[in-house]
Design a protein around this motif. Structure first.
Motif, PDB file in Angstrom:
ATOM      1  N   PRO A 173      16.161  24.318 -30.856  1.00 47.65           N
ATOM      2  CA  PRO A 173      16.905  24.802 -31.377  1.00 47.65           C
ATOM      3  C   PRO A 173      17.786  26.064 -31.914  1.00 47.65           C
ATOM      4  CG  PRO A 173      14.669  26.091 -32.076  1.00 47.65           C
ATOM      5  CD  PRO A 173      14.430  25.197 -30.666  1.00 47.65           C
ATOM      6  N   THR A 174      18.636  26.250 -32.950  1.00 43.14           N
ATOM      7  CA  THR A 174      19.137  26.835 -33.281  1.00 43.14           C
ATOM      8  C   THR A 174      18.479  28.128 -34.237  1.00 43.14           C
ATOM      9  OG1 THR A 174      20.588  25.744 -35.051  1.00 43.14           O
ATOM     10  CG2 THR A 174      21.381  25.444 -32.662  1.00 43.14           C
ATOM     11  N   ASP A 175      19.518  29.015 -34.747  1.00 41.34           N
ATOM     12  CA  ASP A 175      18.841  29.314 -35.391  1.00 41.34           C
ATOM     13  C   ASP A 175      18.986  29.570 -36.960  1.00 41.34           C
ATOM     14  OD1 ASP A 175      17.802  31.354 -33.293  1.00 41.34           O
ATOM     15  OD2 ASP A 175      19.071  33.202 -34.273  1.00 41.34           O
ATOM     16  N   ASP A 176      20.535  28.560 -37.310  1.00 39.92           N
ATOM     17  CA  ASP A 176      20.352  28.519 -38.812  1.00 39.92           C
ATOM     18  C   ASP A 176      19.411  27.177 -39.410  1.00 39.92           C
ATOM     19  OD1 ASP A 176      21.587  26.849 -36.944  1.00 39.92           O
ATOM     20  OD2 ASP A 176      23.557  27.442 -38.090  1.00 39.92           O
ATOM     21  N   ALA A 211       6.469  17.753 -25.734  1.00 43.06           N
ATOM     22  CA  ALA A 211       7.195  18.233 -25.338  1.00 43.06           C
ATOM     23  C   ALA A 211       7.484  18.920 -27.075  1.00 43.06           C
ATOM     24  CB  ALA A 211       8.353  17.259 -24.487  1.00 43.06           C
ATOM     25  N   LEU A 212       8.295  18.063 -27.949  1.00 41.92           N
ATOM     26  CA  LEU A 212       7.957  18.146 -29.277  1.00 41.92           C
ATOM     27  C   LEU A 212       7.187  19.465 -30.052  1.00 41.92           C
ATOM     28  CD1 LEU A 212       9.791  18.036 -30.716  1.00 41.92           C
ATOM     29  CD2 LEU A 212       9.034  16.242 -32.061  1.00 41.92           C
ATOM     30  N   ILE A 265       8.140  23.426 -30.410  1.00 45.28           N
ATOM     31  CA  ILE A 265       7.647  23.854 -31.926  1.00 45.28           C
ATOM     32  C   ILE A 265       6.593  24.689 -31.958  1.00 45.28           C
ATOM     33  CG2 ILE A 265       6.356  23.321 -34.481  1.00 45.28           C
ATOM     34  CD1 ILE A 265       6.939  20.230 -33.644  1.00 45.28           C
ATOM     35  N   ASN A 266       5.648  24.967 -30.807  1.00 44.31           N
ATOM     36  CA  ASN A 266       5.191  26.272 -30.923  1.00 44.31           C
ATOM     37  C   ASN A 266       6.012  27.154 -30.198  1.00 44.31           C
ATOM     38  OD1 ASN A 266       2.725  24.571 -32.084  1.00 44.31           O
ATOM     39  ND2 ASN A 266       1.839  24.182 -29.278  1.00 44.31           N
ATOM     40  N   THR A 267       6.640  27.401 -29.225  1.00 42.46           N
ATOM     41  CA  THR A 267       8.217  28.014 -28.886  1.00 42.46           C
ATOM     42  C   THR A 267       8.684  28.627 -30.057  1.00 42.46           C
ATOM     43  OG1 THR A 267       7.783  27.105 -26.735  1.00 42.46           O
ATOM     44  CG2 THR A 267       9.529  28.565 -27.239  1.00 42.46           C
ATOM     45  N   ALA A 268       9.181  27.917 -31.411  1.00 33.92           N
ATOM     46  CA  ALA A 268      10.194  28.263 -32.116  1.00 33.92           C
ATOM     47  C   ALA A 268       9.070  28.739 -33.112  1.00 33.92           C
ATOM     48  CB  ALA A 268      10.975  26.823 -32.708  1.00 33.92           C
ATOM     49  N   TYR A 269       8.391  28.541 -33.645  1.00 30.41           N
ATOM     50  CA  TYR A 269       7.878  28.777 -34.724  1.00 30.41           C
ATOM     51  C   TYR A 269       6.119  29.327 -34.953  1.00 30.41           C
ATOM     52  CZ  TYR A 269      10.606  25.684 -37.551  1.00 30.41           C
ATOM     53  OH  TYR A 269      11.245  24.477 -38.073  1.00 30.41           O
TER      54      TYR A 269
END
Length: 498
Positions: free
Chosen positions: A73-76, A134-135, A139-143
């Motif tokens: 994901p992108t930051d925005d 994988a999703l 999500i864990n990586t991003a949040y």
């Protein structure tokens, strides 16, 4: 195709060369026995891998499929969706393209969360499909880790000060998501929101017993109830009358329906949400826990050319699940089955299901009379509540239809008395009534912590005269563990008397 006109996922995967017809039928047999989603059985039985299933689901929905390497994901985009929503509904914002937010989902049919995201972000939302595990990892990586319920309560309480529209407050939305996510994870059948003068209590009913969870402060009650009303399309301004509604969600990739009932009390408005987790329900008679002789009786009832089959018991005793399993047994392209329910609890492919709406005059008796003109072979009546519905059901059985229905009595013989009280003549009952099943659900000893022992004479004496059958035999109890929340019980099974 299914009732909505969409190609079945098994046929999609066949068309892609992933599965054969024999493998599809093999998985359908496992689904009938164990319940759950057919895609889960494809993967569990190693008939296809999770990536192939995700690609098939994407094709079924007419969406793009993405691989794990594309879940960056992108930051925005991340700024538009909070972590709690992402974890609860398994959705990951990927990027912004013009005025549109692109998000990855595991379940492409989860249109409710897309609508919610569109409302909360003020943008159009376009979905792509990713493999579930994988999703979840992305999500864990991003949040990071999911926000705890206590953190969600604290954030909502802090943010609510000065909020003009508390039902739309982002922290309140996240708090309700956390409550519902935990309820599904803990296998709750009902979620109770109870408002008192100085207290606000939230309780889950798990395996028939109520358990209190960490409750928010009293001043959050109106905001949470308001949010529930928003989701179930109820009148937010009406707080003096009870209201009923329904919420369709996909939580952790599982399709869940919530039946909502609000109730005004002297201290404020409360609500109860009945959880209908379609992926957790088995509609196979063999999986319901009946004795072999009782199971065979129910199978015979599904093949009757006419007559009435009644299931009785208290609310939450599994009556509808038993009737659905019987209909599933009878479900065949050569048989026309119509159900009349309040509301429709689970969707069954190949069965015409009609909801009741008393507010516009669509009641059981009215719909049932109309159904008789639809050339059905078998009819399910959600509940026989009055003499008119009972009379119409009797008429249907006399004219060559098999009628399955529930009636609220404490035991099987009382069902006959109840029907007579409704005005049904005894000779009509004797001509049409095939069987009455009284059903209860009992808790099962947790298999993870069960411990065996041989009961001594003192315990046998306490259990009563029938306990002599246990003399010298090993019996089991649950010591309590993390899997069963230290109750010693995990899951329930049906017992019945016909």
């Amino acid at each position: 195709m299914n009732a909505s006109g969409r190609r079945l996922i098994g046929q999609v995967l066949k068309g892609r060369g992933v599965l054969t017809e024999a493998q599809v039928q093999q998985a359908l047999g496992a689904q009938r026995e164990h319940g759950g989603l057919i895609g889960q059985h494809f993967v569990a039985m190693k008939l296809c891998d999770a990536e192939a299933l995700a690609a098939g689901l994407a094709e079924q929905a007419g969406l793009e499929a993405v691989g794990a390497e594309q879940l960056v994901p992108t930051d925005d985009a991340l700024e538009l969706v909070d972590g709690n929503t992402a974890h609860t509904f398994r959705v990951l914002p990927l990027r912004i393209e013009g005025a549109e937010l692109v998000v990855a989902l595991a379940d492409p049919l989860n249109t409710a969360v897309l609508d919610d995201l569109g409302f909360s972000t003020g943008r159009g939302v376009r979905a792509v499909v990713a493999e579930s595990d994988a999703l979840a990892a992305a999500i864990n990586t991003a949040y990071g880790a999911e926000q705890s319920l206590s953190d969600a309560v604290a954030a909502a309480a802090k943010a609510l000060d000065g909020e003009d529209d508390p039902g739309s407050s982002a922290p309140v939305v996240r708090l309700l998501n956390s409550i519902l996510h935990r309820a599904i994870r803990d296998r709750a059948s009902d979620v109770h929101f109870e408002v008192y003068e100085d207290d606000f209590r939230i309780r889950y009913r798990v395996d028939g017993a109520l358990y209190e969870v960490e409750s928010p402060p009293r001043h959050l009650a109106p905001a949470l109830i308001s949010r529930i009303k928003v989701l179930s399309d109820l009148d937010i301004a009406e707080t003096k009358l009870p209201q009923d509604g329904r919420i369709a969600l996909a939580i952790d990739g599982r399709a869940v329906d919530l039946r909502v009932a609000t109730l005004p009390g002297i201290s404020g408005e409360g609500a109860v949400l009945r959880v209908l987790d379609r992926s957790a329900v088995s509609l196979d008679l063999a999986a319901l826990g009946y004795e072999p002789s009782d199971e065979e009786l129910l199978r015979r009832m599904t093949k009757l050319p006419n007559g009435i089959v009644l299931v009785t018991g208290p609310t939450g005793s599994g009556k509808t699940t038993t009737l659905y399993a019987m209909l599933n047994e009878a479900n065949d392209p050569s048989v026309k089955i119509i159900t009349v329910e309040d509301p429709v609890e689970y969707d069954i492919d190949g069965v015409v299901q009609v909801p009741i709406n008393t507010e516009i005059g669509v009641d059981y008796a009215t719909v049932l009379r109309t159904v008789l003109r639809q050339d059905p072979d078998k009819i399910l009546v959600g509940e026989i509540r009055d003499g008119e519905t009972a009379s119409t059901a009797i008429e249907a059985s006399l004219t060559g239809h098999t009628v399955f229905a529930t009636v609220h009595t404490n035991d099987a013989p009382s069902a006959i008395t109840r029907l007579i009280d409704m005005g049904i003549e005894t000779f009509l009952l004797s001509a049409t009534l095939e069987t009455v099943i009284a059903q209860r659900l009992v808790r099962r000893v947790c298999p993870h912590c069960r411990t065996g022992f041989v009961p001594d004479d003192e315990l046998l004496l306490e259990l009563g005269p029938d306990a002599k059958l246990l003399e010298g035999r090993e019996v089991f109890f649950g010591k309590g563990c993390d899997e069963c929340f230290h109750t010693g019980y995990l899951g329930r099974t049906a017992i019945n008397r016909s």
